[in-house]
Design a protein around this motif. Structure first.
Motif, short mmCIF file in Angstrom:
data_model
loop_
_atom_site.label_atom_id
_atom_site.label_comp_id
_atom_site.label_asym_id
_atom_site.label_seq_id
_atom_site.Cartn_x
_atom_site.Cartn_y
_atom_site.Cartn_z
N UNK A 1 61.66 42.78 39.62
CA UNK A 1 61.20 42.36 41.18
C UNK A 1 59.80 42.21 40.98
N UNK A 2 59.32 40.84 41.28
CA UNK A 2 57.91 40.52 41.35
C UNK A 2 57.59 40.39 42.83
N UNK A 3 56.43 41.10 43.05
CA UNK A 3 56.09 41.12 44.23
C UNK A 3 54.64 40.41 44.47
N UNK A 4 54.60 39.33 45.16
CA UNK A 4 53.20 38.53 45.31
C UNK A 4 52.43 38.79 46.67
N UNK A 5 51.23 39.07 46.72
CA UNK A 5 50.52 38.82 48.14
C UNK A 5 49.57 37.88 47.89
N UNK A 6 49.48 36.61 48.54
CA UNK A 6 48.55 35.48 48.35
C UNK A 6 47.79 35.71 49.56
N UNK A 7 46.33 35.46 49.22
CA UNK A 7 45.12 35.66 50.16
C UNK A 7 44.29 34.38 49.68
N UNK A 8 43.23 34.24 50.57
CA UNK A 8 42.16 33.55 50.19
C UNK A 8 41.20 34.30 49.07
N UNK A 9 40.74 33.28 48.05
CA UNK A 9 39.99 33.76 46.98
C UNK A 9 38.47 33.75 47.23
N UNK A 10 37.73 34.95 46.88
CA UNK A 10 36.40 34.83 47.08
C UNK A 10 35.77 35.25 45.67
N UNK A 11 34.97 34.13 45.05
CA UNK A 11 34.36 34.44 43.64
C UNK A 11 33.56 35.25 43.60
N UNK A 12 32.98 35.84 44.37
CA UNK A 12 32.03 37.02 43.90
C UNK A 12 32.76 38.15 43.73
N UNK A 13 33.91 38.31 44.17
CA UNK A 13 34.87 39.50 43.74
C UNK A 13 34.36 40.69 44.78
N UNK A 14 34.56 41.98 44.29
CA UNK A 14 34.47 43.09 45.20
C UNK A 14 33.04 43.56 45.27
N UNK A 15 32.97 44.31 46.32
CA UNK A 15 31.59 44.87 46.78
C UNK A 15 31.24 45.63 45.43
N UNK A 16 31.93 46.52 44.76
CA UNK A 16 31.93 47.34 43.81
C UNK A 16 31.33 46.43 42.67
N UNK A 17 32.04 45.22 42.24
CA UNK A 17 31.50 44.56 41.21
C UNK A 17 30.13 43.88 41.53
N UNK A 18 29.89 43.41 42.71
CA UNK A 18 28.62 42.82 43.20
C UNK A 18 27.63 43.73 43.20
N UNK A 19 27.58 45.00 43.30
CA UNK A 19 26.69 45.96 43.56
C UNK A 19 26.39 46.44 42.10
N UNK A 20 27.49 46.15 41.12
CA UNK A 20 27.09 46.62 39.52
C UNK A 20 26.29 45.62 39.15
N UNK A 21 26.36 44.31 39.47
CA UNK A 21 25.50 43.06 39.18
C UNK A 21 24.35 42.94 39.66
N UNK A 22 24.06 43.08 41.03
CA UNK A 22 22.75 42.79 41.57
C UNK A 22 22.21 43.77 42.49
N UNK A 23 20.78 43.86 42.81
CA UNK A 23 20.03 44.40 43.58
C UNK A 23 20.09 43.67 45.05
N UNK A 24 19.88 44.33 46.05
CA UNK A 24 19.74 43.68 47.22
C UNK A 24 18.52 43.81 48.09
#
Ligand code: ADE
Length: 306
Positions: free
Chosen positions: A86-109
């Protein structure tokens, strides 16, 4: 797009989506960037053992009109059988900056960027938590897995809340429709969940758990304001990578440990630090409601000219 459509119609949608690259992988399954005609979409592919999360997320998105700038926008769901799997898909909008976790690992604010992030998350949480009556209404929803990996960063600097696989409406709780074997993330679990004193029949208690976890996210965001410290998941120095339930219970309930707010004498930073302490309070009944957090953050933002 798909929210009210029956699965038969959505099948057509899923066949029109081309998977392009895998952008995430975890205990839940995988997330891919895909294309649907000229649009990028995100496709979350669930492990079939986590069918309950796919069902719940699909159910919530298809029964509740959940269009809000700070909640990940739904496109459709699909269930197919490929060689008896069984394959289960959830299709949503795409956000190129990814998760807040990844964003905080990459950049200061900057402080301004911090406020935009915090206000947008609390706006999304407030919308989830609120009962809205009338034809365009929605029941109150508790998320139950708030963390920086379940929040996405949009190109305008605001965030949106993702992953409704564990979410419950007020109706689910009062009807006892809670049968998902999955648990929230241990690192972000509230003291009352860890010591098992939480009233599982009370919808309000689930909202208080979201607020506790939101307090930890505030800390993660605040830490990255210049002069910034490295991004760290909450409690990392105490429990490391993959804490057990017992590790978390010991530090959060027995020792009463909480993250150390960054040292910064700016009034906005002092104010945000005070909010997060009220969010992660041991006593759930004194944690702030989302509306109060929003109003207080707006006040600090209006007084901060830098
Ligand atoms: N990671 C998980 N979901 C995502 C999405 N919708 N867009 C971009 N990255 C994601």
């Amino acid at each position: 797009s798909g929210s009210g459509l029956p699965l038969m119609v959505q099948r057509t949608l899923a066949k029109q989506v081309t998977l392009i690259e895998r952008i995430g992988k975890g205990r839940y399954g995988e997330v891919w960037r895909g294309s649907w005609y000229a649009d990028s979409v995100a496709v979350k592919i669930f492990f079939s053992r986590d069918e309950a999360s796919w069902r719940r997320e699909t159910e919530i998105y298809s029964t509740v009109l959940l269009r809000h700038d700070n909640i990940l926008a739904y496109v459709g769901s699909d269930m197919t059988s490929r060689n008896s799997c069984t394959q289960l898909w959830l299709i949503t909008h795409f956000h190129p900056l990814g998760s807040l976790y990844e964003h905080l690992s990459r950049t200061t604010l900057t402080r301004h960027q911090m406020m935009v992030i915090c206000l947008s998350i609390v706006n999304g949480l407030l919308h989830l938590h609120t009962d809205i009556h009338g034809t365009q209404g929605k029941p109150a929803i508790a998320h139950r897995d708030i963390k920086s990996k379940n929040i996405l960063v949009k190109v305008n600097g605001e965030c949106c809340i993702a992953d409704l696989g564990l979410a419950v409406t007020r109706h689910h709780v009062s009807a006892g429709l809670m049968h998902n074997p999955r648990q929230g993330t241990k690192r972000y679990m509230s003291p009352e969940m860890l010591d098992q004193t939480m009233n599982l029949q009370s919808f309000d208690c689930y909202r208080k758990c979201d607020i506790y976890a939101f307090g930890l996210v505030l800390w993660e965001v605040m830490r990255r304001v210049c002069p910034a410290a490295e991004h760290r998941p909450p409690f990392y120095e105490l429990v490391g990578h993959d804490p057990s339930f017992e590790d978390m219970r010991k530090i959060v309930c027995v020792e009463g440990a909480r993250p150390e707010p960054p040292v910064d004498s700016h009034p906005t930073m002092i104010g945000v630090a005070a909010i997060m302490r009220e969010c992660w309070h041991q006593n759930a009944s004194v944690r702030l409601p989302a509306l109060r957090i929003k109003k207080t953050l707006l006040k600090y933002a209006a007084n901060d000219n830098a």
